[in-house]
Scaffold this active site. Structure first.
Site, short mmCIF file in Angstrom:
data_model
loop_
_atom_site.label_atom_id
_atom_site.label_comp_id
_atom_site.label_asym_id
_atom_site.label_seq_id
_atom_site.Cartn_x
_atom_site.Cartn_y
_atom_site.Cartn_z
N ASP B 243 0.85 -1.19 0.00
CA ASP B 243 0.00 0.00 0.00
C ASP B 243 0.89 1.25 0.00
O ASP B 243 0.55 2.28 -0.59
CB ASP B 243 -0.95 0.02 1.20
N ASP B 244 2.04 1.11 0.63
CA ASP B 244 2.96 2.25 0.69
C ASP B 244 3.62 2.51 -0.66
O ASP B 244 3.82 3.67 -1.05
CB ASP B 244 4.00 2.06 1.80
N ARG B 292 7.35 -7.09 -3.08
CA ARG B 292 7.43 -5.64 -3.30
C ARG B 292 8.02 -5.34 -4.68
O ARG B 292 7.61 -4.39 -5.35
CB ARG B 292 8.18 -4.99 -2.15
#
Lengths: 330, 330
Positions: B243-244, B292
């Site tokens: 989300d970041d 990621r």
């Protein structure tokens, strides 16, 4: 008569053909010799595998900067520093403000030791004034000015980084030497560095000026400087000091923000001890700091107010020189 | 009959006057007693000389920030951190995003341990989703959001300084944890920190993201987040991660500049080892970092391009904690 020669291939070719071939060969050799004589002389210092591509004036006005260095009675340091600064990336041109009145510039020596990466212009002055370096030189072709004192060496790495910071903060003085003013209960200001008490806005210290003797700023501020009250010039001339404080007042007034952005230098050196001239910089005078406090108060009076603002932003380069210089214990 | 009394001043005043005076005094005492009973109860924890001025909601929306902290399975850490963060200067309110589905919030305990410097709101969630913290909470009254992971402690000094930096760079994510992406010759991106090779733009390293688990950003970005392509939500839900990264893509796309500004923390701690829940954060999962990198490439595909930009600006606080922390050898 050609006895031996004629008996060999010559005999097969025929004497006429042989003569023709000899003439052609001789003519070709002569032409080659002439061409060689017309080639440019190659100097001994050229490395065998280096390409000689002189730096052209084609660097965009936005991507390069002009170094302005004023010099007085320290030509040995000047020449040392010129060798260093001439090779800084993104440098467009060097302007040397020659405050040695009546003395010849080292331009001949400079030219004899060419070629150089960038051009240098020696601006001969008629009066030895501190504010000579703040003229709006027509030689300036770039938006950015790098101003350096003639005894200060800042590494190329620091300069490249600070220039990139200036490009992101073009309305500020982006440099390596922070200073501050403090208020006192009497309303009289005092000038100093971190040895002075913190201004008292939260934790830590604050700075309100970045000195122009090692800083980038926009050339527009040189234009602005020409429009200042006469009293400002009088003050700088009277003290032979404080031109940098005046510039910070000018910038702060213009932006309404802190005038400077401080970039923490990795490698900055004062070469003063290395000079043979025996000439010590102005800051050694006993009254130097007192003068600067005096200037702060005078400028407040001239500008009818204190425009300087505090900042506590200290910028360093992420991952340089140590690639893990931001590492924490998380 | 009042013999002794009557012989004294009473005699001068007269019995009627004396009775009247006595009645008045008794009535006054009764009234005073009634008023005392109406006063608010004073708790035992009040220090004798402390002023009890409960913090009002009057802090300007521009001068304060809201802490948003999402929590899952670490209520012991949460409560520890709440005691720390509730006292940070310029804090307006705390929003706890309660991802412990079906479990009671500690609101009762919180209230029983009042009063508190700021109000806390427990937002009970229906599904345990990573992106729950990125809702546009109506409880938000400030422009600035401070988002913290529920295992991260950052000192008040660091937060006060970083908040002042955010106020100067309100369109950026201003925080303490920098990360980057790198390109590879195949065109596939990879995600990492400083252990990855430098992106190769000059000296040193670069970062292209600042993680939101310890950062300030403008509440407007929470509104913007609600307008993203469905695929972004699907990605975050699928990975319970990233989300970041998505937020950094959003901010970079919006500004056309590097999404984040990195402030080097003096004191940042991960309290994960201190939890009794035995629950280790998501980043311990084996596939965490691979996910990621996967997210970076997925987001490039969703947004049809790579909006992230590099920065190498590292900001520290001038003269803090060490008042001479910028000193050089000049």
């Amino acid at each position: 008569r050609c006895f031996h020669f004629c008996k060999l291939p010559g005999r097969v070719m025929g004497i006429r053909l042989l003569r023709f071939t000899s003439v052609v060969i001789i003519v070709l050799l002569l032409v080659a010799g002439a061409l060689t004589a017309l080639l440019p002389t190659i100097k001994d210092d050229k490395l065998p595998n280096s390409r000689r591509e002189p730096k052209t004036q084609s660097q965009s006005a936005l991507d390069s900067f002009t170094l302005i260095m004023q010099t007085y009675n320290r030509t040995d340091l000047l020449l040392k520093l010129l060798n260093h600064y001439q090779a800084i990336p993104h440098l467009h041109k060097i302007i040397v403000v020659w405050n040695n009145i009546g003395e010849k510039t080292p331009e001949e020596m400079w030219n004899s030791l060419g070629p150089h990466p960038v051009p240098v212009v020696f601006k001969v002055q008629t009066v030895n004034r501190m504010r000579n370096r703040l003229q709006n030189f027509p030689d300036l072709e770039t938006k950015a000015v790098l101003m350096m004192d003639d005894d200060t060496l800042v590494s190329a790495h620091d300069l490249a980084f600070a220039f990139s910071i200036w490009q992101q903060f073009p309305e500020h003085i982006v440099g390596f030497v922070p200073r501050k003013h403090i208020s006192t209960p009497s309303g009289v200001y005092s000038y100093g560095s971190f040895e002075l008490q913190n201004p008292g806005f939260g934790n830590g210290d604050q700075y309100s000026m970045v000195l122009i003797g090692a800083a980038f700023f926009h050339r527009g501020y040189l234009e602005d400087f020409q429009q200042q009250p006469e009293a400002v010039y009088a003050l700088i001339d009277e003290t032979q000091n404080c031109d940098d404080i005046a510039m910070n007042f000018l910038v702060a007034k213009h932006t309404g923000k802190p005038s400077g952005v401080f970039v923490k230098p990795v490698d900055i050196r004062n070469l003063e001890k290395d000079t043979n001239s025996g000439y010590s910089g102005m800051w050694h005078r006993a009254e130097h700091l007192l003068q600067r406090s005096y200037c702060v108060n005078k400028l407040v009076s001239i500008y009818d107010g204190m425009p300087l603002k505090y900042s506590n932003i200290m910028i360093s380069q992420f991952g340089f020189p140590n690639y893990a210089n931001h590492k924490n214990k998380m």
